[in-house]
Design a protein around this motif. Structure first.
Motif, short mmCIF file in Angstrom:
data_model
loop_
_atom_site.label_atom_id
_atom_site.label_comp_id
_atom_site.label_asym_id
_atom_site.label_seq_id
_atom_site.Cartn_x
_atom_site.Cartn_y
_atom_site.Cartn_z
N GLU A 242 41.56 47.76 40.09
CA GLU A 242 41.28 48.22 38.74
C GLU A 242 41.55 47.14 37.70
O GLU A 242 40.84 47.04 36.70
CB GLU A 242 42.13 49.47 38.44
N ARG A 243 42.56 46.30 37.94
CA ARG A 243 42.94 45.28 36.96
C ARG A 243 42.05 44.04 37.01
O ARG A 243 42.08 43.22 36.09
CB ARG A 243 44.41 44.89 37.18
N ILE A 244 41.29 43.86 38.09
CA ILE A 244 40.46 42.67 38.19
C ILE A 244 38.97 43.03 38.28
O ILE A 244 38.16 42.24 38.73
CB ILE A 244 40.85 41.81 39.42
N ARG A 245 38.63 44.23 37.84
CA ARG A 245 37.24 44.68 37.93
C ARG A 245 36.30 43.72 37.19
O ARG A 245 35.24 43.35 37.69
CB ARG A 245 37.13 46.09 37.35
N GLU A 246 36.67 43.31 35.99
CA GLU A 246 35.79 42.42 35.23
C GLU A 246 35.64 41.07 35.90
O GLU A 246 34.54 40.49 35.91
CB GLU A 246 36.34 42.26 33.80
N GLU A 247 36.73 40.53 36.48
CA GLU A 247 36.66 39.24 37.17
C GLU A 247 35.78 39.32 38.41
O GLU A 247 35.02 38.39 38.71
CB GLU A 247 38.07 38.78 37.56
N LEU A 248 35.86 40.45 39.11
CA LEU A 248 35.02 40.62 40.30
C LEU A 248 33.54 40.69 39.91
O LEU A 248 32.68 40.10 40.58
CB LEU A 248 35.42 41.89 41.05
N GLU A 249 33.24 41.39 38.84
CA GLU A 249 31.86 41.51 38.40
C GLU A 249 31.33 40.20 37.84
O GLU A 249 30.16 39.87 38.01
CB GLU A 249 31.73 42.62 37.36
N ALA A 250 32.23 39.43 37.18
CA ALA A 250 31.82 38.16 36.60
C ALA A 250 31.74 37.05 37.64
O ALA A 250 31.17 35.99 37.38
CB ALA A 250 32.77 37.75 35.48
N GLY A 251 32.33 37.30 38.82
CA GLY A 251 32.30 36.29 39.87
C GLY A 251 33.38 35.25 39.78
O GLY A 251 33.35 34.25 40.51
N THR A 252 34.37 35.44 38.90
CA THR A 252 35.47 34.48 38.81
C THR A 252 36.54 34.76 39.87
O THR A 252 37.39 33.91 40.13
CB THR A 252 36.11 34.52 37.41
N LEU A 253 36.50 35.94 40.46
CA LEU A 253 37.33 36.28 41.62
C LEU A 253 36.44 36.91 42.68
O LEU A 253 35.49 37.62 42.35
CB LEU A 253 38.46 37.25 41.24
N LYS A 254 36.77 36.66 43.92
CA LYS A 254 35.98 37.19 45.03
C LYS A 254 36.92 37.68 46.13
O LYS A 254 37.87 36.98 46.49
CB LYS A 254 35.07 36.09 45.58
N PRO A 255 36.68 38.88 46.66
CA PRO A 255 37.55 39.40 47.73
C PRO A 255 37.50 38.51 48.97
O PRO A 255 36.44 37.99 49.34
CB PRO A 255 36.97 40.78 48.02
N LEU A 256 38.64 38.33 49.59
CA LEU A 256 38.73 37.61 50.86
C LEU A 256 38.60 38.62 52.00
O LEU A 256 39.29 39.65 52.00
CB LEU A 256 40.07 36.88 50.96
N LEU A 257 37.72 38.35 52.94
CA LEU A 257 37.49 39.27 54.05
C LEU A 257 38.48 38.94 55.18
O LEU A 257 38.52 37.81 55.67
CB LEU A 257 36.05 39.15 54.55
N LEU A 258 39.25 39.94 55.59
CA LEU A 258 40.22 39.75 56.66
C LEU A 258 39.72 40.39 57.95
O LEU A 258 39.00 41.39 57.94
CB LEU A 258 41.56 40.38 56.26
N ARG A 259 40.16 39.83 59.05
CA ARG A 259 39.80 40.39 60.35
C ARG A 259 40.40 41.78 60.50
O ARG A 259 39.81 42.68 61.10
CB ARG A 259 40.30 39.47 61.46
N GLU A 260 41.60 41.96 59.93
CA GLU A 260 42.24 43.28 59.93
C GLU A 260 43.19 43.35 58.74
O GLU A 260 43.67 42.34 58.25
CB GLU A 260 43.01 43.50 61.25
N GLY A 261 43.43 44.57 58.30
CA GLY A 261 44.34 44.76 57.16
C GLY A 261 43.78 44.28 55.84
O GLY A 261 44.53 43.80 54.98
N GLY A 262 42.48 44.43 55.66
CA GLY A 262 41.85 43.91 54.45
C GLY A 262 42.00 44.78 53.22
O GLY A 262 41.55 44.39 52.14
N GLU A 263 42.60 45.93 53.36
CA GLU A 263 42.81 46.82 52.22
C GLU A 263 44.25 47.30 52.20
O GLU A 263 44.86 47.52 53.24
CB GLU A 263 41.88 48.04 52.28
#
Length: 329
Positions: A242-263
């Motif tokens: 919720e706190r980084i929603r704007e950064e995610l949409e703007a592309g300044t932050l991107k989620p890192l995909l983990l093999r397990e435990g990604g959430e």
């Protein structure tokens, strides 16, 4: 100190003359009947110093000086007096003069401020002291009587709390971070080779163990600092979606995909320091928070369902910033 030459009731009567356009019409108002006999005497007292009225037939109108007195002085004086009277009534009924509230920094700030604003409109003379914390349940804010109400990620021993909401965390870094360049799902070994950004807990003991051991770690005091550091490419961090929603949409932050435990998820609880002896304002604030969280969670469910249907149909969803924020609750 000398007594005021014009009473509040006389000021009210004078304003009634202005609002109604004359003495006769003002006198018909039940609220002014007790002081109508003093209207002309009150007007004379004002006129002795400044010329506030001019009489045109049966109609009383303001002079420029009277208009200034009416708009900037008398009206303000009476509004303040009315507010003071309402405050006295609230306090005499047991409404607190101040509420001290401890809140986890991950609780949506915009939602908290809306709740505080609602309370302030109902009880404008109740002050709010906000204590923002990280892992606040490990502090002594409740036990030492520093807070009347708290929103913590866990219920401290000796207190009772009610589930309030669940927040989702994502592991994120700048799109150009080396971890993204690996082009695959990451392992814990991958993460250990890079800088981990951590927000320090508020408790002086700092007894919480690190969530992972890494070659480098930056520990900061504020969530905003951690977000800025991640956005600037200095490391990766677990951050409230919720706190980084704007950064995610703007592309300044991107989620890192983990093999397990990604959430990861964090549950938040609403906790009273002393529920049985909580004052009316504290009880009302807790009620407002429950209502606001429940309403936003329902809206979130609608947004998620709408997005799901649009994805299936192949259309691109368009949502406002507020709706996007709600979707993470």
């Amino acid at each position: 100190m000398a007594a005021p030459r014009i009473t509040l009731d006389q000021w009210r009567a004078l304003l009634a003359v202005v609002d109604e356009g004359g003495y006769a019409r003002a006198a018909k108002s039940p609220a002014q009947e007790p002081v109508f006999g003093d209207l002309r005497r009150a007007a004379a007292r004002v006129a002795a110093r400044v010329k506030a009225f001019k009489i045109e037939g049966r109609k009383a109108s303001l002079t420029p000086t009277g208009d200034l007195l009416y708009r900037r002085r008398a009206r303000y004086l009476l509004d303040e007096a009315t507010g003071l009277e309402q405050s006295v009534k609230r306090l005499s009924a047991g409404w607190e003069a101040e509420i001290r509230m401890a809140v986890e920094v991950i609780f949506p700030t915009w939602l908290l401020l809306e709740c505080l604003d609602r309370l302030s409109k109902e009880s404008p003379h109740t002050r709010i002291e906000l204590i923002e914390s990280v892992l606040g349940h490990r502090t002594d804010a409740l036990a030492q009587g520093l807070a009347d109400l708290a929103i913590f990620g866990s219920v401290p021993p000796g207190f009772l709390g009610e589930p309030l909401m669940r927040l989702r965390f994502v592991l994120a870094a700048h799109p150009d971070h080396p971890l993204h360049r690996l082009g695959r799902k990451l392992t814990m070994r991958d993460l250990r080779m890079h800088r981990h950004l951590v927000v320090r807990e508020s408790s002086p003991e700092r007894a919480s163990a690190a969530s992972m051991e890494t070659a480098q770690r930056w520990t900061v005091s504020h969530l905003a600092t951690s977000i800025e550091a991640a956005r600037s490419g200095y490391g990766f961090a677990w951050l409230p979606e919720e706190r980084i929603r704007e950064e995610l949409e703007a592309g300044t932050l991107k989620p890192l995909l983990l093999r397990e435990g990604g959430e990861r998820y964090a549950d938040l609880y609403l906790i009273f320091a002393d529920r049985e002896h909580a004052g009316p304002a504290t009880l009302r604030l807790a009620e407002i928070i429950r209502e606001a969280v429940s309403s936003e969670c329902k809206r979130s469910a609608v947004v998620v369902q709408t997005r799901g249907r649009r994805r299936k149909s192949g259309s691109t969803p368009v949502t406002s910033t507020k709706a996007a924020l709600r979707s993470s609750l």
